[in-house]
Write a protein that holds these residues in place. Structure first.
Motif, PDB file in Angstrom:
ATOM      1  N   ARG A   1      -4.535  -7.450   0.999  1.00 51.56           N
ATOM      2  CA  ARG A   1      -3.440  -6.929   0.184  1.00 51.56           C
ATOM      3  C   ARG A   1      -4.035  -6.315  -1.065  1.00 51.56           C
ATOM      4  N   ASP A   2      -3.525  -5.143  -1.400  1.00 48.60           N
ATOM      5  CA  ASP A   2      -3.952  -4.468  -2.615  1.00 48.60           C
ATOM      6  C   ASP A   2      -3.192  -5.071  -3.799  1.00 48.60           C
ATOM      7  N   PRO A   3      -3.885  -5.762  -4.696  1.00 52.70           N
ATOM      8  CA  PRO A   3      -3.178  -6.397  -5.812  1.00 52.70           C
ATOM      9  C   PRO A   3      -2.568  -5.396  -6.780  1.00 52.70           C
ATOM     10  N   TYR A   4      -2.978  -4.143  -6.674  1.00 58.55           N
ATOM     11  CA  TYR A   4      -2.437  -3.118  -7.577  1.00 58.55           C
ATOM     12  C   TYR A   4      -1.470  -2.200  -6.842  1.00 58.55           C
ATOM     13  N   SER A   5      -0.909  -2.722  -5.756  1.00 62.26           N
ATOM     14  CA  SER A   5       0.032  -1.915  -4.994  1.00 62.26           C
ATOM     15  C   SER A   5       1.150  -1.417  -5.894  1.00 62.26           C
ATOM     16  N   PRO A   6       1.342  -0.103  -5.946  1.00 61.83           N
ATOM     17  CA  PRO A   6       2.389   0.435  -6.834  1.00 61.83           C
ATOM     18  C   PRO A   6       3.788   0.065  -6.380  1.00 61.83           C
ATOM     19  N   ASP A   7       3.924  -0.317  -5.112  1.00 63.86           N
ATOM     20  CA  ASP A   7       5.231  -0.663  -4.605  1.00 63.86           C
ATOM     21  C   ASP A   7       5.639  -2.086  -4.979  1.00 63.86           C
ATOM     22  N   ARG A   8       4.692  -2.851  -5.499  1.00 61.32           N
ATOM     23  CA  ARG A   8       4.959  -4.238  -5.891  1.00 61.32           C
ATOM     24  C   ARG A   8       5.524  -5.037  -4.736  1.00 61.32           C
ATOM     25  N   ASP A   9       5.113  -4.661  -3.529  1.00 62.04           N
ATOM     26  CA  ASP A   9       5.596  -5.438  -2.389  1.00 62.04           C
ATOM     27  C   ASP A   9       4.516  -6.402  -1.930  1.00 62.04           C
ATOM     28  N   ASP A  10       4.830  -7.188  -0.940  1.00 59.35           N
ATOM     29  CA  ASP A  10       3.895  -8.189  -0.426  1.00 59.35           C
ATOM     30  C   ASP A  10       3.189  -7.710   0.832  1.00 59.35           C
ATOM     31  N   LYS A  11       3.240  -6.388   1.076  1.00 55.28           N
ATOM     32  CA  LYS A  11       2.660  -5.860   2.300  1.00 55.28           C
ATOM     33  C   LYS A  11       1.198  -6.230   2.427  1.00 55.28           C
ATOM     34  N   ILE A  12       0.838  -6.742   3.583  1.00 58.81           N
ATOM     35  CA  ILE A  12      -0.568  -6.976   3.873  1.00 58.81           C
ATOM     36  C   ILE A  12      -0.957  -6.146   5.086  1.00 58.81           C
ATOM     37  N   ILE A  13      -2.187  -5.663   5.053  1.00 60.24           N
ATOM     38  CA  ILE A  13      -2.730  -4.816   6.103  1.00 60.24           C
ATOM     39  C   ILE A  13      -3.626  -5.674   6.991  1.00 60.24           C
ATOM     40  N   PHE A  14      -3.340  -5.660   8.269  1.00 64.12           N
ATOM     41  CA  PHE A  14      -4.099  -6.482   9.208  1.00 64.12           C
ATOM     42  C   PHE A  14      -5.169  -5.658   9.916  1.00 64.12           C
ATOM     43  N   GLY A  15      -6.259  -6.338  10.265  1.00 67.35           N
ATOM     44  CA  GLY A  15      -7.220  -5.756  11.187  1.00 67.35           C
ATOM     45  C   GLY A  15      -6.659  -5.814  12.600  1.00 67.35           C
ATOM     46  N   LYS A  16      -7.415  -5.270  13.550  1.00 60.83           N
ATOM     47  CA  LYS A  16      -6.913  -5.225  14.926  1.00 60.83           C
ATOM     48  C   LYS A  16      -7.109  -6.528  15.675  1.00 60.83           C
TER      49      LYS A  16
ATOM     50  N   LYS B   1      17.593  -9.805  -1.613  1.00 58.89           N
ATOM     51  CA  LYS B   1      18.534  -8.904  -0.939  1.00 58.89           C
ATOM     52  C   LYS B   1      18.269  -7.433  -1.228  1.00 58.89           C
ATOM     53  N   GLU B   2      17.156  -7.122  -1.870  1.00 62.49           N
ATOM     54  CA  GLU B   2      16.819  -5.732  -2.131  1.00 62.49           C
ATOM     55  C   GLU B   2      15.538  -5.350  -1.387  1.00 62.49           C
ATOM     56  N   GLU B   3      15.494  -4.125  -0.905  1.00 62.92           N
ATOM     57  CA  GLU B   3      14.280  -3.650  -0.241  1.00 62.92           C
ATOM     58  C   GLU B   3      13.177  -3.487  -1.279  1.00 62.92           C
ATOM     59  N   ARG B   4      12.040  -4.108  -1.019  1.00 65.12           N
ATOM     60  CA  ARG B   4      10.916  -4.038  -1.962  1.00 65.12           C
ATOM     61  C   ARG B   4       9.732  -3.241  -1.397  1.00 65.12           C
ATOM     62  N   GLY B   5       9.768  -2.968  -0.118  1.00 60.55           N
ATOM     63  CA  GLY B   5       8.671  -2.223   0.477  1.00 60.55           C
ATOM     64  C   GLY B   5       9.069  -1.725   1.841  1.00 60.55           C
ATOM     65  N   ARG B   6       8.494  -0.583   2.203  1.00 57.97           N
ATOM     66  CA  ARG B   6       8.783   0.019   3.494  1.00 57.97           C
ATOM     67  C   ARG B   6       7.492   0.594   4.049  1.00 57.97           C
ATOM     68  N   GLY B   7       7.226   0.286   5.296  1.00 60.14           N
ATOM     69  CA  GLY B   7       6.036   0.827   5.943  1.00 60.14           C
ATOM     70  C   GLY B   7       6.321   2.192   6.544  1.00 60.14           C
ATOM     71  N   ASN B   8       5.353   2.704   7.261  1.00 63.91           N
ATOM     72  CA  ASN B   8       5.446   4.041   7.833  1.00 63.91           C
ATOM     73  C   ASN B   8       6.165   3.989   9.179  1.00 63.91           C
ATOM     74  N   PHE B   9       7.446   3.753   9.138  1.00 62.57           N
ATOM     75  CA  PHE B   9       8.277   3.691  10.333  1.00 62.57           C
ATOM     76  C   PHE B   9       9.448   4.657  10.169  1.00 62.57           C
ATOM     77  N   PRO B  10       9.939   5.210  11.290  1.00 64.04           N
ATOM     78  CA  PRO B  10      11.043   6.172  11.194  1.00 64.04           C
ATOM     79  C   PRO B  10      12.345   5.518  10.738  1.00 64.04           C
ATOM     80  N   ASP B  11      13.293   6.380  10.402  1.00 62.95           N
ATOM     81  CA  ASP B  11      14.584   5.915   9.892  1.00 62.95           C
ATOM     82  C   ASP B  11      15.399   5.158  10.938  1.00 62.95           C
ATOM     83  N   ARG B  12      14.942   5.195  12.180  1.00 57.96           N
ATOM     84  CA  ARG B  12      15.635   4.419  13.223  1.00 57.96           C
ATOM     85  C   ARG B  12      15.517   2.922  12.939  1.00 57.96           C
ATOM     86  N   PHE B  13      14.552   2.569  12.135  1.00 58.20           N
ATOM     87  CA  PHE B  13      14.355   1.169  11.757  1.00 58.20           C
ATOM     88  C   PHE B  13      15.069   0.919  10.423  1.00 58.20           C
TER      89      PHE B  13
END
Lengths: 116, 117
Positions: free
Chosen positions: B94-109, A52-64
């Motif tokens: 995915r960068d295993p050393y991501s400082p955000d400690r999130d599960d974000k993965i970057i996709f190719g096109k 229930k906590e935000e752990r990551g945010r991508g490069n999207f505007p605050d509208r999201f």
């Protein structure tokens, strides 16, 4: 077992409107991530929620914005819709166990949003 | 910044022939690498991952991928293509050393794979 489910499957909105997309993770999965996939591109990370906590945010505007509920389901909200928000919105869930092991993300079928 | 490149928009292979879908990555340290497949009007399906260990990773539907650190590549392969393999394939990192400690993965096109009968 049911996979990740998303609703609605399709949605048509007009510019300036607001939209709410919903996601139910796989049973037992506590982490939910949202991605936007514009036609012809790979998915782009929007948010991740865990416990229930935000752990990551991508490069999207605050509208999201997003939130996660006690049952680990999640909502993605987009305000003041623009034509460029037209995309397939994907939800993914993962087990997110403690420790260094990374658990792969399982994706839902997506919500196709069209902004006119 | 971490990134992944899929140099081919489309790959055409005759049924029964071996197939390769190329992927190169750019990330500091040892990456986590993934392949996903997307069928029309469907979400992404996980095929395989490389975290550590053997450079040759076996995944679903007979697919495998080889991690090559010196060439920073993670090409997807299958010994004998099926018409049903026709789909859109995404490499992700995915960068295993991501400082955000999130599960974000970057996709190719993505690379569209056409298997010709």
């Amino acid at each position: 077992d049911a996979g990740v489910t998303q609703s609605p499957t399709h949605l048509i909105k007009t510019r300036g409107q607001h939209v709410t997309l919903r996601c139910s993770p796989i049973s037992g999965h506590k982490s939910v991530s949202w991605y936007q996939q514009v036609l012809g591109q790979g998915p782009q990370f929007i948010f991740q929620y865990y416990e229930k906590e935000e752990r990551g945010r991508g490069n999207f505007p605050d509208r999201f914005s997003a939130r996660q509920f006690p049952n680990y389901s999640s909502e993605l909200n987009v305000n003041a819709l623009l034509l460029g928000d037209s995309a397939l919105y994907l939800c993914a869930s993962s087990l997110r166990t403690s420790g260094a092991t990374y658990n792969e993300q399982f994706f839902g079928p997506g919500t196709r949003l069209t902004v006119l | 910044a971490q990134s992944v490149a899929q140099p081919e928009d489309q790959v055409n292979v005759a049924e029964g022939n071996p197939l390769t879908v190329k992927c190169t990555y750019s990330v500091s340290g040892n990456p986590y690498l993934f392949w996903y497949v997307q069928y029309p009007n469907r979400g992404l399906q996980f095929l395989l991952k490389y975290i550590t260990g053997d450079n040759l990773v076996k995944g679903s539907y007979g697919f495998e991928a080889e991690f090559n650190k010196s060439q920073t590549s993670f090409h997807l392969k299958k010994p004998s293509a099926l018409v049903s393999d026709s789909a859109l394939y995404f490499c992700a990192v995915r960068d295993p050393y991501s400082p955000d400690r999130d599960d974000k993965i970057i996709f190719g096109k993505g690379t569209r794979l056409h298997i010709l009968p």
